[in-house]
Scaffold this active site. Structure first.
Site, PDB file in Angstrom:
ATOM      1  CG  HIS A 126      11.337 -11.908  -1.164  1.00  0.00           C
ATOM      2  ND1 HIS A 126      10.732 -10.934  -2.129  1.00  0.00           N
ATOM      3  CD2 HIS A 126      12.533 -12.306  -1.959  1.00  0.00           C
ATOM      4  CE1 HIS A 126      11.196 -10.847  -3.162  1.00  0.00           C
ATOM      5  NE2 HIS A 126      12.635 -11.629  -2.972  1.00  0.00           N
ATOM      6  CG  ASP A 186       3.730  -9.348  -5.117  1.00  0.00           C
ATOM      7  OD1 ASP A 186       4.007  -8.385  -4.257  1.00  0.00           O
ATOM      8  OD2 ASP A 186       4.891  -9.950  -5.517  1.00  0.00           O
ATOM      9  CG  LEU A 225      -2.314  -1.104   0.959  1.00  0.00           C
ATOM     10  CD1 LEU A 225      -2.765  -1.010   2.408  1.00  0.00           C
ATOM     11  CD2 LEU A 225      -3.069  -0.879  -0.136  1.00  0.00           C
TER      12      LEU A 225
END
Lengths: 314, 429
Positions: free
Chosen positions: B176, B304, B60
């Site tokens: 990740h 994503d 965001l």
């Protein structure tokens, strides 16, 4: 008169064999022009050519500059290192700024591979690629092929060997795509770390042994080793590289008598080629430089005068 | 507020029933015949009601790059795309790595109140991969999971400590997976295509090497781990095997990995809108991702969602930041390319986009439509299609490779905790 449809020359990948032949025919006549007392033709009179170099280059830039001048174009040289661009103005901003001058041709050298298509969206000028990252250097390949054709009479069915840092070489890529269009057989030779991934799928033969490759080759192009790349350890030392891949008086004995030994320049003597071979090698390299001018005149002429006939290829 | 949704097909991961659904205040009060008088009636005949979608992986850009996305635009985009709960990643400036940051974000999110925004805390301070952040304080502030997304934890010993320490607070570590040394300066998958254009490539092994290490640690420590944005066939083989052997691993993929390949990137003339990390793979990877979704090896579809400014996407491909916006497209992309393409059915999709994420993150009363659950619902019309047009996207950023594409399935209403937070233009609620 000539059959030319391309707005830009972004890479040999996009050219047909016929288009390459058009360049060769024109280059031959421009070469003749450069040997006259008055070395100028009015073909691009009133046109503006901007040499837009985001990466330093003397040889290619001067060659393009002279080519444009011999065709009577107005030439502007714009050099900007990418680092000064990173201060805020982007490459796109620069192109848009220059667009205000209504240039006809942008000759661009840039460090980013394969970035010219997207830049072409921001200008109405034709773009000639003067080297984009490790992607292509089309005028170099055109001049190499032109030189080979001049001497050998044909490009058909030749055995072409490219030696050195294939991975980072735009010269290698452009030459591979170019010679392949004339059914030459291509072989690349260098340390495995400098051969691009899955490269054999391009129909290119791969070898790590220069001595084995030398006897078959009709043309050998030695690529410049960029010594700064050593920092990433693609090979352990220059010494070891020279042992394996340098052309020296011993090795040259293994080549065919009429084998053409080329180098896009500038040569790192005693790295790619032994300085003991200077006298043997130098004349052809200088011929490449001379032909480079003629080939660049041909490319500028084609994109600069054939405007309006091509379809807008976006 | 009492809302009656009439005559819809109600879809859960395990069943589809046709009937009425009655919402009282923020909860689902009744499914079936209702005698109570509603304030509002939505006629959903021929439409489907799904549990509100849950996105485990959104960016965001707040705080730091509010020009690209802020909590308001992100919430609007999420609601339009059918998401009622989204998890925002901590790669902000500054990073969401402490209680104060997370408190601030939740307070700001609360003021907007369109959908539920839940922060993912950073595993390490500043996402630098050096020191653990204060897990306990982050948990207290409202984090359910932690990630250094964008960065892998390169130090295996630190990841070990993170996995161990997270047990104490039942926090999920989202990893990740990337070997950054191997990826180096690559900007697309290493492949014949990258070689042909002289572009630095990222080996597929860069992902699976990291997946394997992370799974080995989770196995060794007997902890949970969640693998973000899985994109390769090899990663899936490793995950599948680990799951069969009982390792508590879950994973997600993103829509671009089951819709696009590196060939599409080439066809786009290497448009930065096709640049993502991990990079687009080959056909085999795409088929493996579809298979993984079908077999249940992949637990969820996450967006994503990664907004980038116009200026950043004007950079040369090799310089442009990776990432695409996805909140408004994920459902329709998944419906078009998975359900319409008969790889999954609608129930599977609900499982991947709502039920499983709710379970993995321990969200109570979400992800399943039942009496007493939060009234987080979407009503979709699967018989209509729409065209992706940049100016119609609610997200501040328009970086998507699907511009101009026509997608099937439209979200008509999004209801979050009993409140209609999105109504498709022209629809009468």
């Amino acid at each position: 008169m000539v059959n030319w449809q391309k707005k830009h020359i972004l890479g040999i990948k996009d050219l047909t064999r016929q288009e390459i032949e058009v360049v060769f025919n024109l280059a031959a006549s421009f070469k003749e022009l450069s040997q006259r007392e008055v070395k100028k033709a009015p073909a691009l009179r009133g046109k503006t050519v901007i040499n837009l170099f985001f990466e330093s280059s003397t040889r290619t830039r001067t060659s393009f500059e002279l080519a444009a001048k011999r065709l009577s174009a107005d030439v502007l040289n714009f050099s900007s290192s990418t680092s000064s661009l990173s201060k805020g103005e982007t490459i796109v901003d620069t192109i848009k700024n220059l667009e205000s001058y209504h240039p006809d041709i942008l000759v661009i050298r840039i460090g980013y591979s394969n970035s010219l298509y997207s830049l072409s969206q921001y200008t109405s000028a034709s773009i000639v690629n003067a080297g984009d990252g490790a992607n292509e250097h089309p005028t170099q390949a055109l001049l190499d092929m032109f030189t080979v054709k001049e001497i050998k009479g044909t490009l058909e069915g030749l055995s072409v060997l490219i030696v050195g840092d294939i991975k980072h070489s735009r010269v290698a890529r452009s030459n591979i795509f170019g010679f392949q269009k004339f059914s030459s057989s291509l072989r690349v030779c260098g340390p495995p770390t400098l051969i691009p991934y899955e490269f054999h799928k391009l129909g290119v033969d791969i070898s790590y042994n220069l001595d084995e490759c030398l006897p078959q080759a009709d043309v050998i192009i030695f690529l410049r080793i960029q010594q700064e790349r050593q920092t990433s350890s693609f090979f352990p030392s220059i010494r070891e590289y020279v042992n394996n891949f340098s052309l020296n008086p011993e090795r040259i004995k293994r080549t065919k008598k009429d084998c053409l030994i080329m180098h896009p320049g500038p040569v790192n003597w005693d790295i790619e080629i032994s300085s003991q071979l200077k006298e043997r090698i130098h004349p052809l390299i200088l011929k490449q430089v001379e032909n480079g001018l003629a080939v660049r005149m041909a490319t500028l002429y084609l994109v600069g005068t054939q405007k309006g006939e091509y379809e807008n290829t976006d | 507020m009492k809302i009656l949704i009439k005559g819809a097909k109600i879809v859960n991961f395990d069943d589809i029933i046709e009937g009425n659904l009655f919402i009282r205040n923020s909860r689902i009060a009744k499914i079936g015949e209702v005698s109570e008088e509603p304030d509002k009636i939505i006629d959903a005949k021929g439409k489907f009601v799904l549990p509100g979608l849950i996105d485990m992986h959104t960016h965001l850009r707040t705080p730091g790059r509010e020009d690209e996305e802020d909590l308001w635009s992100g919430s609007k985009a999420a609601a339009k795309g059918g998401f009622t709960t989204i998890f925002c990643m901590p790669n902000t400036r500054p990073a969401l790595d402490n209680q104060g940051q997370v408190n601030w974000l939740l307070e700001e999110a609360g003021k907007i109140g369109i959908i539920e925004i839940l922060p993912v805390g950073a595993i390490t301070k500043g996402r630098e991969g050096k020191e653990l952040s204060e897990f306990g304080m982050l948990k207290k502030a409202g984090c359910l999971c932690l990630s250094d997304d964008g960065n892998p934890l390169e130090d295996s010993s630190l990841l070990r400590r993170a996995l161990e320490y997270a047990k104490m607070y039942d926090l999920l570590i989202i990893s990740h997976c990337e070997d950054k040394n191997l990826s180096a300066s690559g900007s697309l998958r290493e492949h014949l295509i990258s070689s042909k254009y002289g572009m630095e490539g990222i080996p597929w092994a860069s992902e699976s090497i990291a997946v394997f290490r992370d799974i080995e640690l989770a196995r060794y420590l007997d902890t949970k781990i969640h693998i973000a944005h899985v994109s390769t066939k090899r990663s899936l083989q490793i995950i599948k095997k680990a799951k069969e052997e009982g390792v508590k691993v879950s994973c997600e993929t993103a829509p671009h990995y089951f819709t696009l390949t590196i060939e599409d990137l080439e066809k786009s003339h290497f448009h930065p809108n096709f640049k993502v990390n991990p990079p687009l793979g080959n056909r085999e990877d795409l088929e493996a991702i579809r298979e993984g979704l079908k077999e249940g090896v992949i637990d969820c579809i996450a967006t994503d969602h990664a907004p980038h400014s116009q200026g950043e996407k004007e950079l040369p491909f090799e310089e442009a930041p990776p990432g695409v916006v996805g909140l408004e497209l994920a459902f329709s992309l998944s419906y078009t390319y998975l359900v319409k393409a008969q790889i999954l059915d609608l129930k599977d999709l609900v499982k991947l986009m709502s039920y499983n994420p709710a379970n993995i993150l321990g969200l109570k009363d979400k992800g399943y439509i039942k009496e007493g659950a939060w009234a987080d619902l979407i009503i979709v019309d699967l018989s209509r299609s729409w065209q992706v047009l940049p100016h119609k996207l609610f997200s501040k950023s328009k970086n998507t490779p699907f511009i101009g594409h026509t997608l099937e399935g439209i979200v008509e209403f999004t209801i979050c905790k009993g409140k209609v937070v999105y109504t498709e233009k022209g629809k009468n609620g």
